[in-house]
Design a protein around this motif. Structure first.
Motif, PDB file in Angstrom:
ATOM      1  N   TRP A  18      -4.867  -0.966  -5.949  1.00 10.84           N
ATOM      2  CA  TRP A  18      -5.797  -1.693  -5.008  1.00 10.84           C
ATOM      3  C   TRP A  18      -6.882  -1.265  -5.025  1.00 10.84           C
ATOM      4  O   TRP A  18      -7.476  -0.373  -5.491  1.00 10.84           O
ATOM      5  N   THR A  19      -7.816  -2.390  -4.571  1.00 11.16           N
ATOM      6  CA  THR A  19      -9.305  -2.182  -4.555  1.00 11.16           C
ATOM      7  C   THR A  19      -9.854  -1.988  -3.331  1.00 11.16           C
ATOM      8  O   THR A  19      -9.369  -2.897  -2.196  1.00 11.16           O
ATOM      9  N   ARG A  27      -5.945  -6.955  -3.332  1.00 10.01           N
ATOM     10  CA  ARG A  27      -5.363  -6.928  -4.728  1.00 10.01           C
ATOM     11  C   ARG A  27      -4.674  -8.375  -5.057  1.00 10.01           C
ATOM     12  O   ARG A  27      -4.499  -9.257  -4.081  1.00 10.01           O
ATOM     13  N   PHE A  56      -8.155  -2.716   1.899  1.00  8.33           N
ATOM     14  CA  PHE A  56      -7.938  -3.148   0.539  1.00  8.33           C
ATOM     15  C   PHE A  56      -7.477  -4.533  -0.015  1.00  8.33           C
ATOM     16  O   PHE A  56      -6.985  -5.259   0.761  1.00  8.33           O
ATOM     17  N   LEU A 116       1.014  -1.257   0.151  1.00 10.07           N
ATOM     18  CA  LEU A 116      -0.091   0.003  -0.071  1.00 10.07           C
ATOM     19  C   LEU A 116       0.973   1.194  -0.003  1.00 10.07           C
ATOM     20  O   LEU A 116       2.209   1.128   0.701  1.00 10.07           O
ATOM     21  N   THR A 176       0.603  -4.151   4.927  1.00 14.05           N
ATOM     22  CA  THR A 176       0.350  -5.058   3.652  1.00 14.05           C
ATOM     23  C   THR A 176       1.004  -6.374   3.955  1.00 14.05           C
ATOM     24  O   THR A 176       1.693  -6.796   4.390  1.00 14.05           O
ATOM     25  N   ALA A 185      -4.533   4.809  -3.128  1.00 17.75           N
ATOM     26  CA  ALA A 185      -4.484   3.295  -3.225  1.00 17.75           C
ATOM     27  C   ALA A 185      -5.132   2.811  -4.383  1.00 17.75           C
ATOM     28  O   ALA A 185      -4.285   1.972  -4.943  1.00 17.75           O
ATOM     29  N   GLU A 186      -6.033   3.103  -5.020  1.00 20.57           N
ATOM     30  CA  GLU A 186      -6.555   2.757  -6.200  1.00 20.57           C
ATOM     31  C   GLU A 186      -5.854   3.053  -7.389  1.00 20.57           C
ATOM     32  O   GLU A 186      -5.659   2.134  -8.220  1.00 20.57           O
ATOM     33  N   TYR A 198      -3.480  -8.233   0.964  1.00 19.33           N
ATOM     34  CA  TYR A 198      -4.513  -7.478   1.821  1.00 19.33           C
ATOM     35  C   TYR A 198      -3.887  -6.432   2.362  1.00 19.33           C
ATOM     36  O   TYR A 198      -2.969  -6.351   3.048  1.00 19.33           O
ATOM     37  N   GLY A 199      -4.489  -5.170   2.216  1.00 23.64           N
ATOM     38  CA  GLY A 199      -3.587  -4.105   3.029  1.00 23.64           C
ATOM     39  C   GLY A 199      -4.606  -3.037   3.895  1.00 23.64           C
ATOM     40  O   GLY A 199      -5.907  -3.373   3.600  1.00 23.64           O
TER      41      GLY A 199
END
Length: 129
Positions: free
Chosen positions: A33-34, A57, A55, A12, A80, A28-29, A70-71
């Motif tokens: 990252w989602t 990804r 977040f 992240l 992260t 982040a996006e 996973y963040g």
């Protein structure tokens, strides 16, 4: 089950402190990252925006193997983790969601059990999983 991989993928981004958590979502996006807005079959809140934001990804290693990231953003601090499989990644997110709900840091189900191991399947995973 939480097995973290030795893979080091994209982290992240560091919070530049030029805004708040809502601004950080865009940062982040942009970095791939989602944001995780809802969790569990009924779509309960994950985190507490703009203070706690999750977040996810995927990233591939040099051999093309997928890893699941996973963040977590908590008041400007970021962490992260990467996992070798999707189920391990989801369990890590399940565990944090349970803790946020249990401690009242996020709006979740009213009947959250005290122990993570007792968390019903309907409160785990993505909505419509």
């Amino acid at each position: 089950m939480e097995i973290i991989t030795k893979f080091t993928g994209p982290q992240l981004p560091v919070d530049d402190r030029s805004g708040d958590g809502y601004d950080y979502i865009e940062t982040a996006e942009t970095a791939g990252w989602t944001v995780i807005a809802q969790w569990g079959a009924e779509g309960y809140d994950f985190g507490a925006w703009p203070y706690i934001i999750g977040f996810a990804r995927q990233a591939k290693d040099a051999n093309g193997k997928r890893h699941f990231g996973y963040g977590l953003y908590v008041e400007g601090d970021t962490t992260t983790k990467y996992f070798d499989n999707l189920e391990a990644c989801k369990e890590a997110i399940d565990r944090d969601a349970h803790w946020f709900w249990k401690t009242g840091q996020s709006d979740g189900p009213s009947d959250v059990p005290e122990k993570f191991e007792d968390l019903p399947a309907k409160y785990r995973g993505l909505p419509n999983d």
